[in-house]
Design a protein around this motif. Structure first.
Motif, PDB file in Angstrom:
ATOM      1  N   UNK A 232      23.474  27.215   1.616  1.00 52.84           N
ATOM      2  CA  UNK A 232      23.762  28.822   1.039  1.00 52.84           C
ATOM      3  C   UNK A 232      23.066  29.591   1.662  1.00 52.84           C
ATOM      4  N   UNK A 233      21.613  29.395   1.980  1.00 52.27           N
ATOM      5  CA  UNK A 233      20.538  31.021   2.461  1.00 52.27           C
ATOM      6  C   UNK A 233      20.826  30.753   3.673  1.00 52.27           C
ATOM      7  N   UNK A 234      19.966  29.144   4.153  1.00 50.49           N
ATOM      8  CA  UNK A 234      20.709  29.331   5.680  1.00 50.49           C
ATOM      9  C   UNK A 234      21.701  30.233   6.524  1.00 50.49           C
ATOM     10  N   UNK A 235      22.769  30.045   5.520  1.00 46.50           N
ATOM     11  CA  UNK A 235      24.445  30.088   5.337  1.00 46.50           C
ATOM     12  C   UNK A 235      24.456  31.962   5.820  1.00 46.50           C
ATOM     13  N   UNK A 236      23.676  32.385   5.019  1.00 50.00           N
ATOM     14  CA  UNK A 236      23.135  33.929   4.789  1.00 50.00           C
ATOM     15  C   UNK A 236      22.750  33.878   5.185  1.00 50.00           C
ATOM     16  N   UNK A 237      21.549  34.030   6.483  1.00 41.50           N
ATOM     17  CA  UNK A 237      20.480  34.538   6.781  1.00 41.50           C
ATOM     18  C   UNK A 237      20.824  35.540   7.512  1.00 41.50           C
ATOM     19  N   UNK A 238      21.790  35.152   8.270  1.00 40.26           N
ATOM     20  CA  UNK A 238      21.682  36.797   8.868  1.00 40.26           C
ATOM     21  C   UNK A 238      22.605  37.769   8.645  1.00 40.26           C
ATOM     22  N   UNK A 239      22.652  37.519   7.335  1.00 39.80           N
ATOM     23  CA  UNK A 239      23.594  39.085   6.814  1.00 39.80           C
ATOM     24  C   UNK A 239      22.878  40.205   6.350  1.00 39.80           C
ATOM     25  N   UNK A 240      23.415  41.260   6.318  1.00 35.00           N
ATOM     26  CA  UNK A 240      23.056  42.212   5.491  1.00 35.00           C
ATOM     27  C   UNK A 240      22.977  42.098   3.649  1.00 35.00           C
ATOM     28  N   UNK A 241      24.416  41.318   3.430  1.00 40.15           N
ATOM     29  CA  UNK A 241      25.245  41.084   2.286  1.00 40.15           C
ATOM     30  C   UNK A 241      24.420  39.749   1.932  1.00 40.15           C
ATOM     31  N   UNK A 242      24.065  39.446   0.493  1.00 40.11           N
ATOM     32  CA  UNK A 242      22.925  38.684   0.581  1.00 40.11           C
ATOM     33  C   UNK A 242      23.871  37.400  -0.125  1.00 40.11           C
ATOM     34  N   UNK A 243      23.855  35.990   0.112  1.00 41.53           N
ATOM     35  CA  UNK A 243      24.417  35.426  -0.643  1.00 41.53           C
ATOM     36  C   UNK A 243      24.646  34.948  -2.022  1.00 41.53           C
ATOM     37  N   UNK A 244      25.527  34.592  -2.056  1.00 34.94           N
ATOM     38  CA  UNK A 244      25.303  34.157  -4.524  1.00 34.94           C
ATOM     39  C   UNK A 244      25.535  33.059  -4.078  1.00 34.94           C
ATOM     40  N   UNK A 317      28.840  33.352   0.495  1.00 39.71           N
ATOM     41  CA  UNK A 317      27.618  33.726   1.832  1.00 39.71           C
ATOM     42  C   UNK A 317      29.023  34.292   3.099  1.00 39.71           C
ATOM     43  N   UNK A 318      28.079  35.279   4.323  1.00 36.54           N
ATOM     44  CA  UNK A 318      28.673  35.973   5.029  1.00 36.54           C
ATOM     45  C   UNK A 318      27.644  34.883   5.858  1.00 36.54           C
ATOM     46  N   UNK A 319      28.450  34.636   7.185  1.00 34.63           N
ATOM     47  CA  UNK A 319      27.943  34.123   8.240  1.00 34.63           C
ATOM     48  C   UNK A 319      28.053  35.430   9.279  1.00 34.63           C
ATOM     49  N   UNK A 320      26.567  35.713   9.426  1.00 29.20           N
ATOM     50  CA  UNK A 320      26.942  36.377  10.459  1.00 29.20           C
ATOM     51  C   UNK A 320      25.620  36.689  11.894  1.00 29.20           C
ATOM     52  N   UNK A 321      25.971  37.326  12.640  1.00 28.70           N
ATOM     53  CA  UNK A 321      24.823  36.985  13.588  1.00 28.70           C
ATOM     54  C   UNK A 321      24.176  38.210  13.520  1.00 28.70           C
ATOM     55  N   UNK A 322      22.352  38.020  13.963  1.00 29.71           N
ATOM     56  CA  UNK A 322      21.459  39.209  13.732  1.00 29.71           C
ATOM     57  C   UNK A 322      20.270  37.998  14.319  1.00 29.71           C
ATOM     58  N   UNK A 323      19.594  39.239  13.978  1.00 24.17           N
ATOM     59  CA  UNK A 323      17.909  38.440  14.207  1.00 24.17           C
ATOM     60  C   UNK A 323      17.323  37.419  13.192  1.00 24.17           C
TER      61      UNK A 323
END
Length: 506
Positions: A232-244, A317-323
């Protein structure tokens, strides 16, 4: 929410804005549907006019006309039911459900409609009530009210002459709960991703749990890190909206069976670093439909007081691209310790589900069902109106598929070929890969999930990628947009478990 009432009043005496009748195909044109709770004379008089207007009685065909003298409503709405059933047989529940839904959609903006469709027993009453309420759905949260916004049909009365009193009342009560919870899932799926982050979704669950007496626990990003929920943390890592990760549970003091429901809740899926191509992003707000269905089914079980324990797990989670996003080639340590090499960040649903499956299994439920808009491959296999059912136990997989069909949700049992699992293990740096062979991709995803189900626990996987979101025109009781797929199947499964049809664990 559209209001529902039942009445044994004659169609000639009940005052309404519209009267819905059923018609079937006849040799010389449409004829009244057998078993309809409307006077034969009224139906016969209308039949001639319907034929003149070109009505044929085909399924879900809608024809409106001024009501003949003697009707309690000024407008008559004839809905086709197809061919008349064989002698001694009634109309299938799904035929009535879709007909009522089509009529309800056609009556948008109407204050009150009476439904004089065949409703001679509790099953038919339930089908007509469910179809009418589901068909009356409208999502208006983000629309400005205007002259063209008619709104849904406001009030439905189902005419139930001949139906046994206790059965018809129970059927109506269940239909109201079912329709409300399907609408909850539809609303969540239709809500744009900027208004439904993982935290927003979790807040909605908390509110629903408080309203209906469920217990709820929400793990935020700090708790997920502490607990080791790497998927869950890995999928949500690229988003500013953290997972739950949310646990919501209905517990009955007399229950002797427990079902765990696990839902994929990707509130928006860009594909992450493995970005989706143009044209594939616009509907990805629907990638949380599995989690929404799990929530609604759990709430429905509580509202109906089912004698079964139902625990819902929402992996959000939100799956987004980022640094900070997970990269292809990264290795994630899942909850429970299994490591996964991520080869495609757009195969993210299985990663969040894996964490939730392991956590759900720690509570030793009698069965686990996960629900997910998981693979495009399943749409290629089954189209857009059927979901696939996989599992590790033949009897349980069949029970789940039968429950879906009984509820009116088309489902198809699919295999989990052992040879396809080998492709998931062909990695030298981790226990598994999140991608395997391209052919049979929907089955490969199921095999991946199977790796995280505890031994001895019956498990089924529902891939609802096709029917969860309707991009085409509305049909029957199914609107454009979020459909609420799997809520009815899961609720029916819970009811069957409460009735003793679910085997104990192991």
């Amino acid at each position: 929410m559209t209001a529902l009432t039942l009445s044994k009043t004659s169609a000639t005496e009940l005052s309404a804005d519209a009267l819905v009748i059923g018609i079937v195909k006849g040799e010389d044109g449409p004829v009244p549907a057998p078993g309809a709770s409307a006077p034969a004379a009224l139906l016969s008089e209308a039949a001639g006019v319907l034929a003149t207007l070109g009505a044929k009685g085909g399924k879900e065909e809608i024809t409106k006309l001024p009501a003949p003298a003697g009707s309690g409503a000024p407008l008559l709405v004839a809905v086709g039911l197809g061919s008349a059933p064989e002698d001694g047989e009634g109309f299938p529940a799904e035929t009535l459900r879709r007909a009522a839904g089509a009529a309800a959609r056609a009556l948008a903006g109407t204050e009150h409609a009476a439904f004089a469709l065949p409703a001679g027993d509790a099953e038919q009453v339930a089908a007509v009530a469910e179809g009418a309420l589901l068909g009356a759905y409208d999502f208006t949260a983000f629309r400005k009210a205007g002259e063209d916004d008619r709104g849904p049909l406001a009030r439905v009365t189902v005419l139930t002459a001949g139906a046994e009193e206790a059965g018809r009342l129970a059927a109506a009560a269940r239909a109201e709960v079912l329709a409300a919870e399907v609408a909850r899932t539809r609303d969540l799926v239709n809500t744009p991703p900027n208004a439904l982050t993982p935290a927003d979704f979790a807040a909605h669950v908390t509110e629903a749990a408080a309203e209906h007496g469920l217990t709820v626990e929400v793990l935020d990003e700090a708790a997920l890190r502490e607990g080791g929920f790497g998927g869950i943390l890995g999928v949500g890592a690229g988003s500013q909206a953290p997972p739950r990760l949310v646990r919501v549970a209905h517990t009955h003091p007399e229950a002797d069976r427990t079902i765990a429901l696990v839902g994929k809740g990707i509130t928006y899926d860009s594909g992450g670093i493995s970005l989706k191509p143009a044209g594939h992003n616009e509907t990805m707000k629907c990638d949380m439909a599995g989690a929404a269905a799990v929530l609604s089914a759990t709430v429905a079980a509580a509202r109906l007081g089912l004698k079964v324990n139902v625990t819902g797990w929402l992996a959000l989670a939100e799956n987004m691209p980022s640094g900070s996003a997970t990269r292809p080639g990264d290795v994630l340590r899942m909850y429970g310790g299994t490591t996964v090499e991520v080869l495609n960040t757009d195969a993210e649903g299985r990663l969040v589900l894996a964490d939730a499956l392991v956590r759900a299994g720690e509570e030793s439920p009698d069965a686990i069902v996960d629900v997910a808009t998981l693979t495009g491959a399943m749409m290629l296999a089954l189209g857009k109106r059927i979901f696939g059912v996989m599992g590790n136990d033949d009897a349980f997989r069949a029970l789940v598929a039968e429950s879906a069909e009984r509820a009116g949700e088309p489902a198809w049992e699919m295999p989990l070929p052992a040879e396809l699992a080998e492709g998931l293990k062909a990695t030298v740096i981790a226990d598994l890969k999140n991608m395997g062979e391209r052919m049979g991709g929907g089955l490969v995803a199921g095999l991946f999930l199977k790796e995280f189900v505890p031994a001895g626990t019956a498990w089924a996987h529902l891939d609802i990628a096709g029917p969860a979101f309707n991009e085409g025109g509305a049909f029957g009781y199914t609107p454009k947009g979020g459909t609420g797929t799997a809520v009815r199947a899961l609720l029916t499964l819970a009811e069957r478990a409460a009735a003793g049809e679910l085997a104990a664990r192991g």
